[in-house]
Design an enzyme around this catalytic site. Structure first.
Site, PDB file in Angstrom:
ATOM      1  N   HIS A 102      27.842  48.673  13.188  1.00 42.86           N
ATOM      2  CA  HIS A 102      28.912  49.124  14.087  1.00 42.86           C
ATOM      3  C   HIS A 102      30.180  49.577  13.356  1.00 42.86           C
ATOM      4  O   HIS A 102      31.286  49.113  13.586  1.00 42.86           O
ATOM      5  CB  HIS A 102      29.200  48.139  15.233  1.00 42.86           C
ATOM      6  N   HIS A 120      24.325  35.567   7.897  1.00 44.87           N
ATOM      7  CA  HIS A 120      24.122  36.797   7.125  1.00 44.87           C
ATOM      8  C   HIS A 120      24.230  36.465   5.636  1.00 44.87           C
ATOM      9  O   HIS A 120      25.176  35.778   5.219  1.00 44.87           O
ATOM     10  CB  HIS A 120      25.215  37.838   7.411  1.00 44.87           C
ATOM     11  N   HIS A 152      26.220  31.808  18.419  1.00 44.56           N
ATOM     12  CA  HIS A 152      27.047  33.010  18.609  1.00 44.56           C
ATOM     13  C   HIS A 152      26.252  34.015  19.448  1.00 44.56           C
ATOM     14  O   HIS A 152      25.064  34.238  19.208  1.00 44.56           O
ATOM     15  CB  HIS A 152      27.363  33.582  17.213  1.00 44.56           C
ATOM     16  N   HIS A 163      33.075  34.456  15.282  1.00 47.21           N
ATOM     17  CA  HIS A 163      33.758  35.712  15.337  1.00 47.21           C
ATOM     18  C   HIS A 163      34.062  36.184  16.760  1.00 47.21           C
ATOM     19  O   HIS A 163      34.819  37.134  16.960  1.00 47.21           O
ATOM     20  CB  HIS A 163      32.835  36.698  14.573  1.00 47.21           C
ATOM     21  N   GLU A 165      26.767  37.351  19.798  1.00 47.74           N
ATOM     22  CA  GLU A 165      26.627  38.759  19.392  1.00 47.74           C
ATOM     23  C   GLU A 165      25.137  39.045  19.118  1.00 47.74           C
ATOM     24  O   GLU A 165      24.416  38.218  18.570  1.00 47.74           O
ATOM     25  CB  GLU A 165      27.497  39.088  18.173  1.00 47.74           C
ATOM     26  N   ASP A 169      23.250  40.572  17.131  1.00 51.00           N
ATOM     27  CA  ASP A 169      22.523  40.439  15.863  1.00 51.00           C
ATOM     28  C   ASP A 169      21.960  39.029  15.707  1.00 51.00           C
ATOM     29  O   ASP A 169      21.089  38.797  14.869  1.00 51.00           O
ATOM     30  CB  ASP A 169      23.394  40.846  14.661  1.00 51.00           C
ATOM     31  N   ASP A 222      28.658  33.453  11.786  1.00 45.59           N
ATOM     32  CA  ASP A 222      29.255  34.556  11.022  1.00 45.59           C
ATOM     33  C   ASP A 222      30.153  34.051   9.886  1.00 45.59           C
ATOM     34  O   ASP A 222      30.491  34.824   8.975  1.00 45.59           O
ATOM     35  CB  ASP A 222      30.103  35.440  11.947  1.00 45.59           C
ATOM     36  N   TYR A 235      33.138  41.321   3.938  1.00 51.47           N
ATOM     37  CA  TYR A 235      32.831  40.775   5.269  1.00 51.47           C
ATOM     38  C   TYR A 235      34.102  40.191   5.897  1.00 51.47           C
ATOM     39  O   TYR A 235      34.433  40.446   7.051  1.00 51.47           O
ATOM     40  CB  TYR A 235      31.753  39.701   5.115  1.00 51.47           C
TER      41      TYR A 235
HETATM   42 FE1  FEO Z   1      29.499  38.439  15.205  1.00 50.94          FE
HETATM   43 FE2  FEO Z   1      26.840  38.530  12.957  1.00 50.94          FE
HETATM   44  O1  FEO Z   1      27.715  38.667  14.616  1.00 50.94           O
END
Ligand code: FEO
Length: 394
Positions: free
Chosen positions: A24, A224, A78, A145, A80, A82, A164, A191
């Site tokens: 994104h 991640h 989380h 996040h 989001e 992903d 995150d 990041y």
């Molecule tokens: Fe805020 Fe890796 O998603």
């Protein structure tokens, strides 16, 4: 990516996304990973899922360890996508009625994303879930996040599943910090600079909360990138530095150029800064990605922006970057603007206004030069750079 046993009975069952290059709007030259963790105890828990497209890989990884139907609890740190995109497939496979633990906001946000009446169990900081011999404790981490974010702590193993937090967009066969070394710190910094910088005050509070709770941390598992096991303190210290917005004797010159006049000015300003002993990086906005530039901005004391005047304003790339940087809320910066112009020359003033609105300390009203700089103009740019350099050194 095969499952990796990261501690006894704890597996990373996540996946690598080798080819993603744009997350994104964030450049991911080395891909990323969506980490998910399976904890095998008397009860079996899955912490987070993966991006929807990788759901089958996640389930295949889980199947190498246990029949997915045997998973008792799912933890969603989380919302989001992903990390939650794989939830519908996972819940369908393991049983739609299995308890799904998340924050209160997580329950609301997951419902908004997937319109599913899953068996939500909303938890808050300090609440625990026994797996048998081991215990999970939850820690709400709003805005790290998203408002729904939380961490999950495996008490007996001192493992923090940090969603995150402490992550890096990096795909590799390496799984741990000791397998990759310092190279990973640049990815972690990128990041932070592009995803978490604006939440710096909350991150400082979170670091205090971790201390207050007396959490001992042997391993940090972000969703991640690599896992911090050799030296989790290293990334925690780096977060404290970045969140405090500590800067170095460094300047970034961010510019665009039409006929290389503004570029010549950028290079002369850079030489002035260098003469004052400042580490300086000129970055052309159509050659450097904005997320790489932000990675340099985060620890720079001075941010100097240059643009020709186009249609009575700055170049669109400059306006784009100013909007992006403003949203990330960098602090404690010296700012200045420069640029070449033909007849109206508004860009320098408009950029200066924007930097001032971001509370940058403007050390000069800015320098503008008509058409092509001659040697005298370039000397003025060198002096301009030296002036900023002296401010950096103060
Ligand atoms: Fe805020 Fe890796 O998603």
């Amino acid at each position: 990516m095969k499952p990796v046993e990261i501690a006894k009975g704890v597996y990373d069952v996540g996946v690598n996304d080798w080819n993603i290059r744009d997350f994104h709007g964030y450049s991911t030259y080395q891909g990323t990973s969506y980490n998910a963790f399976l904890i095998i105890d008397e009860k079996i828990a899955l912490v987070d899922t993966v991006k929807k497209d990788f759901s089958d890989q996640l389930l295949a990884n889980i199947t190498k360890i246990v029949d997915p139907k045997k998973i008792d609890y799912v933890i969603s740190n989380h919302t989001e996508m992903d990390h939650s995109g794989g939830l519908p497939r996972v819940m369908h496979r393991i049983g739609e009625d299995k308890p799904l633990y998340c924050s209160k906001m997580g329950a609301k946000n997951l419902a908004r994303h997937f319109s599913q009446k899953w068996n939500y169990h909303a938890v808050g900081t300090g609440q625990e879930l026994s797996l048998g011999a081991r215990t999970l404790m939850f820690l709400e981490t709003r805005m790290i996040h998203w408002p729904d974010s939380m961490f999950t702590y495996l008490k007996e193993d001192k493992i923090l599943f940090a969603s995150d937090g402490f992550g890096q967009h990096y795909a590799g066969h390496e799984k741990f910090d000791d397998q990759i070394g310092d190279e990973i710190m640049w990815h972690a910094k990128k990041y932070f600079a592009n995803i978490l910088l604006l939440y710096s005050p909350l991150i400082l509070k979170l670091l205090d909360k971790v201390t207050e709770l007396g959490l001992e941390i042997d391993m940090i598992c972000p969703d991640h990138g690599i896992i911090w096991r050799k030296d989790p303190g290293k990334i925690i210290s780096a977060y404290a530095k970045w969140a405090n917005q500590e800067s170095e004797k460094k300047a970034v010159i961010i510019y665009d150029t039409m006929w290389q006049s503004t570029e010549q000015m950028a290079e002369a300003i850079a030489s002035g800064l260098y003469k004052e002993g400042v580490n300086v990086r000129p970055m052309h906005l159509r050659k450097c990605h904005r997320s790489d530039i932000m990675t340099e901005v985060i620890d720079a004391r001075a941010v100097i922006m240059g643009s020709p005047t186009l249609n009575n304003g700055p170049f669109p790339t400059i306006s784009d970057f100013l909007t992006y940087m403003k949203g990330l809320k960098p602090k404690n910066k010296i700012g200045a603007a420069f640029g070449s112009y033909g007849w109206s020359g508004e860009a320098v003033k408009l950029i200066s206004n924007e930097l001032e609105a971001m509370k940058f300390d403007l050390v000069d009203p800015g320098i503008k030069i008509q058409y092509v700089p001659d040697q005298e103009d370039l000397n003025a740019c060198i002096e301009f750079g030296k002036k900023i350099g002296q401010a950096v050194n103060r």
